[in-house]
Motif scaffolding. Sequence first.
Motif, PDB file in Angstrom:
ATOM      1  N   VAL A 210       0.818  -1.355   0.010  1.00  0.00           N
ATOM      2  CA  VAL A 210       0.190   0.047   0.185  1.00  0.00           C
ATOM      3  C   VAL A 210       0.747   1.396  -0.043  1.00  0.00           C
ATOM      4  O   VAL A 210       0.622   2.106  -0.967  1.00  0.00           O
ATOM      5  N   PHE A 211       2.052   1.098   0.879  1.00  0.00           N
ATOM      6  CA  PHE A 211       2.711   2.533   1.141  1.00  0.00           C
ATOM      7  C   PHE A 211       3.526   2.521  -0.397  1.00  0.00           C
ATOM      8  O   PHE A 211       4.080   3.693  -0.562  1.00  0.00           O
ATOM      9  N   GLY A 212       3.919   1.566  -0.734  1.00  0.00           N
ATOM     10  CA  GLY A 212       4.845   1.435  -2.090  1.00  0.00           C
ATOM     11  C   GLY A 212       4.170   2.095  -3.175  1.00  0.00           C
ATOM     12  O   GLY A 212       4.589   2.919  -3.843  1.00  0.00           O
ATOM     13  N   LEU A 213       2.759   1.529  -3.116  1.00  0.00           N
ATOM     14  CA  LEU A 213       1.777   2.147  -4.338  1.00  0.00           C
ATOM     15  C   LEU A 213       1.823   3.816  -3.996  1.00  0.00           C
ATOM     16  O   LEU A 213       1.731   4.460  -5.110  1.00  0.00           O
ATOM     17  N   GLY A 214       1.651   4.145  -2.762  1.00  0.00           N
ATOM     18  CA  GLY A 214       1.699   5.661  -2.607  1.00  0.00           C
ATOM     19  C   GLY A 214       2.952   6.257  -2.852  1.00  0.00           C
ATOM     20  O   GLY A 214       2.898   7.444  -3.278  1.00  0.00           O
ATOM     21  N   PHE A 215       4.150   5.695  -2.751  1.00  0.00           N
ATOM     22  CA  PHE A 215       5.315   6.241  -2.996  1.00  0.00           C
ATOM     23  C   PHE A 215       5.481   6.330  -4.386  1.00  0.00           C
ATOM     24  O   PHE A 215       6.028   7.356  -4.885  1.00  0.00           O
ATOM     25  N   ILE A 216       4.982   5.495  -5.302  1.00  0.00           N
ATOM     26  CA  ILE A 216       5.080   5.261  -6.749  1.00  0.00           C
ATOM     27  C   ILE A 216       4.392   6.685  -7.309  1.00  0.00           C
ATOM     28  O   ILE A 216       4.734   7.410  -7.959  1.00  0.00           O
ATOM     29  N   ALA A 217       3.161   6.666  -6.570  1.00  0.00           N
ATOM     30  CA  ALA A 217       2.099   7.828  -6.925  1.00  0.00           C
ATOM     31  C   ALA A 217       2.829   9.502  -6.779  1.00  0.00           C
ATOM     32  O   ALA A 217       2.855  10.134  -7.649  1.00  0.00           O
ATOM     33  N   CYS A 218       3.691   9.323  -5.657  1.00  0.00           N
ATOM     34  CA  CYS A 218       4.107  10.479  -5.318  1.00  0.00           C
ATOM     35  C   CYS A 218       5.311  10.643  -6.395  1.00  0.00           C
ATOM     36  O   CYS A 218       5.562  11.851  -6.911  1.00  0.00           O
ATOM     37  N   ALA A 219       6.181   9.532  -6.718  1.00  0.00           N
ATOM     38  CA  ALA A 219       7.327   9.756  -7.752  1.00  0.00           C
ATOM     39  C   ALA A 219       6.689  10.290  -9.058  1.00  0.00           C
ATOM     40  O   ALA A 219       7.534  10.913  -9.855  1.00  0.00           O
ATOM     41  N   LEU A 220       5.349   9.529  -9.431  1.00  0.00           N
ATOM     42  CA  LEU A 220       5.020   9.972 -10.561  1.00  0.00           C
ATOM     43  C   LEU A 220       4.648  11.456 -10.791  1.00  0.00           C
ATOM     44  O   LEU A 220       4.843  12.104 -11.746  1.00  0.00           O
ATOM     45  N   ALA A 221       3.864  11.929  -9.629  1.00  0.00           N
ATOM     46  CA  ALA A 221       3.719  13.456  -9.526  1.00  0.00           C
ATOM     47  C   ALA A 221       4.812  14.195  -9.576  1.00  0.00           C
ATOM     48  O   ALA A 221       4.573  15.263 -10.466  1.00  0.00           O
ATOM     49  N   VAL A 222       5.842  13.623  -9.073  1.00  0.00           N
ATOM     50  CA  VAL A 222       7.161  14.598  -9.159  1.00  0.00           C
ATOM     51  C   VAL A 222       7.616  14.316 -10.827  1.00  0.00           C
ATOM     52  O   VAL A 222       8.130  15.535 -11.130  1.00  0.00           O
ATOM     53  N   TRP A 223       7.572  13.290 -11.220  1.00  0.00           N
ATOM     54  CA  TRP A 223       7.962  13.097 -12.712  1.00  0.00           C
ATOM     55  C   TRP A 223       7.403  13.866 -13.544  1.00  0.00           C
ATOM     56  O   TRP A 223       7.910  14.548 -14.649  1.00  0.00           O
ATOM     57  N   ARG A 224       5.902  14.042 -13.332  1.00  0.00           N
ATOM     58  CA  ARG A 224       5.141  14.939 -14.464  1.00  0.00           C
ATOM     59  C   ARG A 224       5.481  16.538 -13.940  1.00  0.00           C
ATOM     60  O   ARG A 224       5.103  17.289 -14.928  1.00  0.00           O
ATOM     61  N   ASN A 225       5.835  16.798 -12.772  1.00  0.00           N
ATOM     62  CA  ASN A 225       5.870  18.232 -12.463  1.00  0.00           C
ATOM     63  C   ASN A 225       7.221  18.993 -13.380  1.00  0.00           C
ATOM     64  O   ASN A 225       7.960  18.306 -13.597  1.00  0.00           O
ATOM     65  N   THR A 226       6.991  20.059 -13.635  1.00  0.00           N
ATOM     66  CA  THR A 226       7.889  20.962 -14.597  1.00  0.00           C
ATOM     67  C   THR A 226       8.499  21.975 -14.054  1.00  0.00           C
ATOM     68  O   THR A 226       9.228  22.899 -14.687  1.00  0.00           O
ATOM     69  N   ALA A 227       7.974  22.295 -12.793  1.00  0.00           N
ATOM     70  CA  ALA A 227       8.194  23.569 -11.922  1.00  0.00           C
ATOM     71  C   ALA A 227       9.832  23.643 -11.895  1.00  0.00           C
ATOM     72  O   ALA A 227      10.772  22.613 -11.785  1.00  0.00           O
ATOM     73  N   THR A 228      10.410  24.963 -11.887  1.00  0.00           N
ATOM     74  CA  THR A 228      11.729  25.245 -11.634  1.00  0.00           C
ATOM     75  C   THR A 228      11.949  25.933 -10.439  1.00  0.00           C
ATOM     76  O   THR A 228      12.951  26.022  -9.921  1.00  0.00           O
ATOM     77  N   LEU A 229      10.838  26.488  -9.892  1.00  0.00           N
ATOM     78  CA  LEU A 229      10.860  27.282  -8.665  1.00  0.00           C
ATOM     79  C   LEU A 229      10.463  26.363  -7.354  1.00  0.00           C
ATOM     80  O   LEU A 229       9.453  25.727  -7.561  1.00  0.00           O
ATOM     81  N   ALA A 230      11.138  26.579  -6.399  1.00  0.00           N
ATOM     82  CA  ALA A 230      10.857  26.027  -5.170  1.00  0.00           C
ATOM     83  C   ALA A 230       9.444  25.940  -4.661  1.00  0.00           C
ATOM     84  O   ALA A 230       8.836  25.108  -4.292  1.00  0.00           O
ATOM     85  N   ALA A 231       8.818  27.088  -4.968  1.00  0.00           N
ATOM     86  CA  ALA A 231       7.562  27.743  -4.432  1.00  0.00           C
ATOM     87  C   ALA A 231       6.520  26.833  -5.222  1.00  0.00           C
ATOM     88  O   ALA A 231       5.332  26.430  -4.731  1.00  0.00           O
ATOM     89  N   ASP A 232       6.769  26.347  -6.559  1.00  0.00           N
ATOM     90  CA  ASP A 232       5.793  25.646  -7.223  1.00  0.00           C
ATOM     91  C   ASP A 232       6.054  23.997  -7.116  1.00  0.00           C
ATOM     92  O   ASP A 232       5.624  23.106  -8.030  1.00  0.00           O
TER      93      ASP A 232
END
Lengths: 316, 44
Positions: free
Chosen positions: A261-283
């Motif tokens: 369960v937590f591994g799937l959550g970790f993968i979901a977090c990693a996918l959200a990070v992978w999709r993010n294109t922000a360059t500013l810390a605030a984003d």
Amino acid sequence: MNTTELPATYVAGELQATNVAGLADWRDYFALLKPRVMTLVVFSAACAMAVAPGHIHPVIGFVAMLCVAVGAGAAGALNQWYEADIDALMKRTANRPLPAGRVDRGEALNFGVAFAVGSVAIMGVAVNWLAAAILAVSILFYVLVYTVGLKRRTPQNIVIGGAAGAFPPLIGWAAVTGDISALPVLLFALIFLWTPPHFWALALFMEADYSKAGVPMLPVTAGATATRRQILLYTLVLVPVSLMPWALGLTGWIYGGTALVFGLGFIACALAVWRNTATLAADMAPEKRMFRFSLLYLFMLFAALVVDYWILPWNA
Amino acid sequence: MERMTDAQTEAFIAARKSRNKALGLLLGGLAVLFFVITVVKFVI
């Protein structure tokens, strides 16, 4: 004020008004031990100790955990001794006792060495010498390999250096059994593979600080996109490895279910990070979420291991 | 060289007292720890 109470050097006016090194109190020395890092180290060692087969006298178990805590703290103090110059350049670390000038560098070195030697010696005499040897290796690895050898030289610093933080389950297990078997090695692998996504998530939104200090963290040398891809790849390797203790029959379903369960959550977090294109810390909300979740993830897996052990008789 | 002001002297003495107390507790704790370890090692 009667200045005759002061040591001769100070009465003679050798302490300049701007020098605050003599003003360190016990909290500054405690801060040298990096107490927050110490908490996770002790927790993972204690969990491994709790599930290791065999018996350890509660007092000896307490001594083992104390030695792990003090050894980890000593490594933290020696790390701060060596990194005082770059800590002074980063907002996150500028107020630590050394860069802030509250503790003298020489004192920090003596403090770290004394605690390192003391923790290893007491572990050896009171618990066993295998646990002491692993503790010594973990301290030396963190200080010499990670801090001195890798941190300022390569973006792989926390990949290889992550091994230092992965030793505590081996120490906790060895303290009880006097040897090492498959489960503590898998717990070592779990922390080792967890470290890069955890620290790179932090490094993404702290990139400006690392860049300013000249620390070659992956976001500084390879950019945010490559770092996000590496976070996802490491996470995709980490989750199957985290399931191996259960898949190999070394733990029960409580640990297996929690890791899934937590591994799937970790993968979901990693996918959200992978999709993010922000360059500013605030984003970088996904990166901050991933950093927080990674701490919860490790805590939950080790807690599940202990609950699993106490409820299911897999170690009987 | 500049002498410490009264306020700095007070802060210096307070910090030294705090460090000495912590060191005393540490040494006392070590003495108790070694005693308990010795007793336990004799028992087990």
